[in-house]
Design an enzyme around this catalytic site. Structure first.
Site, PDB file in Angstrom:
ATOM      1  N   HIS A 161       0.818  -1.214   0.000  1.00 30.96           N
ATOM      2  CA  HIS A 161       0.000   0.000   0.000  1.00 30.96           C
ATOM      3  C   HIS A 161       0.852   1.264   0.000  1.00 30.96           C
ATOM      4  CE1 HIS A 161      -3.667   2.033  -0.062  1.00 30.96           C
ATOM      5  NE2 HIS A 161      -4.292   1.519   0.996  1.00 30.96           N
ATOM      6  N   ASP A 173      -2.297   2.120  -4.641  1.00 29.34           N
ATOM      7  CA  ASP A 173      -3.542   2.517  -3.984  1.00 29.34           C
ATOM      8  C   ASP A 173      -4.620   1.466  -4.220  1.00 29.34           C
ATOM      9  OD1 ASP A 173      -2.445   4.872  -3.025  1.00 29.34           O
ATOM     10  OD2 ASP A 173      -2.974   6.004  -4.829  1.00 29.34           O
TER      11      ASP A 173
END
Length: 474
Positions: free
Chosen positions: A445, A449
């Protein structure tokens, strides 16, 4: 001068005729003789003169004639025989540990053969277990293993001597001793009747029996790994259950896997998203064309090629999933190298399929089959596992229904495939039984995204359910 009296010595120094050495009645101290001999043998000019002669023959002749000269000068008649190292170790070869990859400096050796075993040329003698793969040590020639220089399980480095072999034929190997059959047991009555009485034994000998001769050859030994121990029958478990424990050393590959997985957890901000794929169209395509595919390519059409091709197509659509973080920079790749996780008895390995974006189904299946055979045989090289921009792990072959895979660093994402199970699903307002598979995408992450991750996984779902979208570039 004393040196002038040695003018009759031949310059090539192949031999020293004592009859031509004229020293008169002059007596020389042994130290002087040794000094003269040392100058004759070790002087650089003399060494240059004997280079044209075979080295072993020259050294042996000089050594012998030096003793004759020493005997003539000192007046001693005793002559002692010497052997150089080449004659003592005639024919023996010392085999060194083969080189490893650049990033590997050591490994643990596991012997497949023992002392006294005959091996053919290029036959496997040992394996060196490293962090990533096993390096085979083969025999350079046919012969008998004379000595193991490293114990089983010890750490070795490239170039270190590990064993000695004596070249020869299978007939040169020492015969293995076979256990003689035990004589039949006698009954007590027979033993009592056959045993002589004390009076019939005769006089007690006054001299001790002769001592048996000592063995002329050293006893040979085998490594612990080459000794096959017969396993004892397992004890009957008690009613309350067993409470035994067994402690086994973790092999290097498992140590490396544990280290890398923990590094991934500590470094990456891992998050997993899920989806499900209807496998009806892929299974129908496989059933319709598997025979024609096998006839043309000689390979079986599986499901992995469909997922690998769909993943490459999705990575081209979402290049950030194919990227990687390097310090404070992001590296985007123009190529797609997909690592396919393969489970082996010694651990998990991830051989790499390179430039997948240029491959068709047949090329992908061929590459997967070749890498799978190498992985099961333990012949994968470091080059086969180096690199990789994305990983696919198929836990479905073991029946896994659902799971969250761990990223293979330094990559940024991994796709987890699972088992195909018939489940009721809604299709156009109707409930139908379809073969369904859960898929999971674990991603970093820090770089990817949620929007890119979900879009990427949906692209794989669409491409697998309907491969025509790849042809139409939809």
């Amino acid at each position: 001068m004393l040196s002038s009296r040695l003018r009759y010595l031949p310059r090539c120094c192949r031999w020293f005729p004592a009859s031509k050495l004229q020293l008169g009645n002059e007596k020389l101290h042994p130290k002087v003789v040794n000094q003269i001999l040392g100058e004759l043998i070790l002087h650089p000019k003399v060494v240059n003169q004997i280079l044209g002669v075979t080295t072993m023959r020259c050294l042996s002749t000089i050594s012998t004639n030096r003793l004759h000269l020493h005997s003539t000068l000192t007046g001693t008649s005793s002559l002692q025989t010497f052997h150089n190292s080449a004659s003592l170790n005639s024919g023996n070869k010392t085999v060194n540990c083969p080189p490893f990859a650049e990033s590997i400096t050591e490994g643990d050796i596991r012997w497949e053969k023992g002392v006294g075993d005959f091996v053919n040329e290029d036959e496997l003698v040992a394996e060196v277990e490293t962090d990533k793969t096993n390096v085979q040590v083969n025999s350079p020639s046919a012969g008998v293993i004379e000595e193991l220089l490293v114990a089983d399980g010890e750490t070795v480095s490239p170039g270190a001597p590990i064993f000695k072999i004596k070249p020869g034929k299978a007939s040169d190997a020492p015969a293995k001793k076979t256990d003689a059959p035990a004589p039949p047991a006698k009954t007590e009555a027979t033993a009592a009747a056959a045993s002589p009485s004390p009076s019939s034994e005769g006089p007690i000998p006054s001299t001790p029996p002769p001592v048996p001769p000592l063995p002329t050859k050293p006893t040979t030994s085998k490594p612990t790994s080459s000794i096959k121990v017969k396993s004892a029958p397992s004890p009957t478990p008690s009613v309350s259950g067993g409470r035994g424990e067994q402690r086994v050393k973790m092999n290097r590959m498992r140590q490396r896997i544990a280290q890398r997985l923990k590094e991934a957890q500590n470094t990456c901000a891992m998050l997993t998203t899920f989806n499900e794929i209807d496998m009806s169209n892929v299974m129908e395509m496989r059933a319709n064309y598997k025979e024609a595919f096998l006839k043309k390519t000689g390979l079986k059409l599986g499901f992995m090629s469909a997922f690998v091709k769909a993943t490459a197509y999705a990575l081209q659509d979402q290049p950030v999933v194919n990227a990687v973080i390097d310090d404070l920079e992001i590296i985007y790749r123009d190529y797609i190298d997909i690592s396919v996780a393969v489970s082996t008895p010694k651990g998990l390995v991830v051989p790499v399929i390179r430039n997948v974006e240029t491959m068709n189904y047949a090329k992908i299946e061929k590459t997967i089959a070749e890498l799978g055979d190498k992985a099961r045989d333990g012949s994968l090289a470091i080059e086969d596992m180096d690199g990789g921009t994305f990983t696919i792990s198929n836990g479905g072959v073991f029946g896994s229904l659902f799971g969250t895979p761990i990223i293979n660093p330094p990559q940024s994402a991994i796709l987890g495939m699972h088992a195909i199970v018939d489940r009721p699903v809604v299709v156009k307002g109707k409930v139908e039984i379809r073969p369904m598979m859960f898929v999971a995408l674990t991603y970093d992450h820090r770089l990817i995204d949620g929007r890119e991750a979900v879009t990427f996984l949906r692209k794989i779902k669409t491409s697998v359910e309907d491969p025509r979208t790849i042809l139409l570039d939809l």
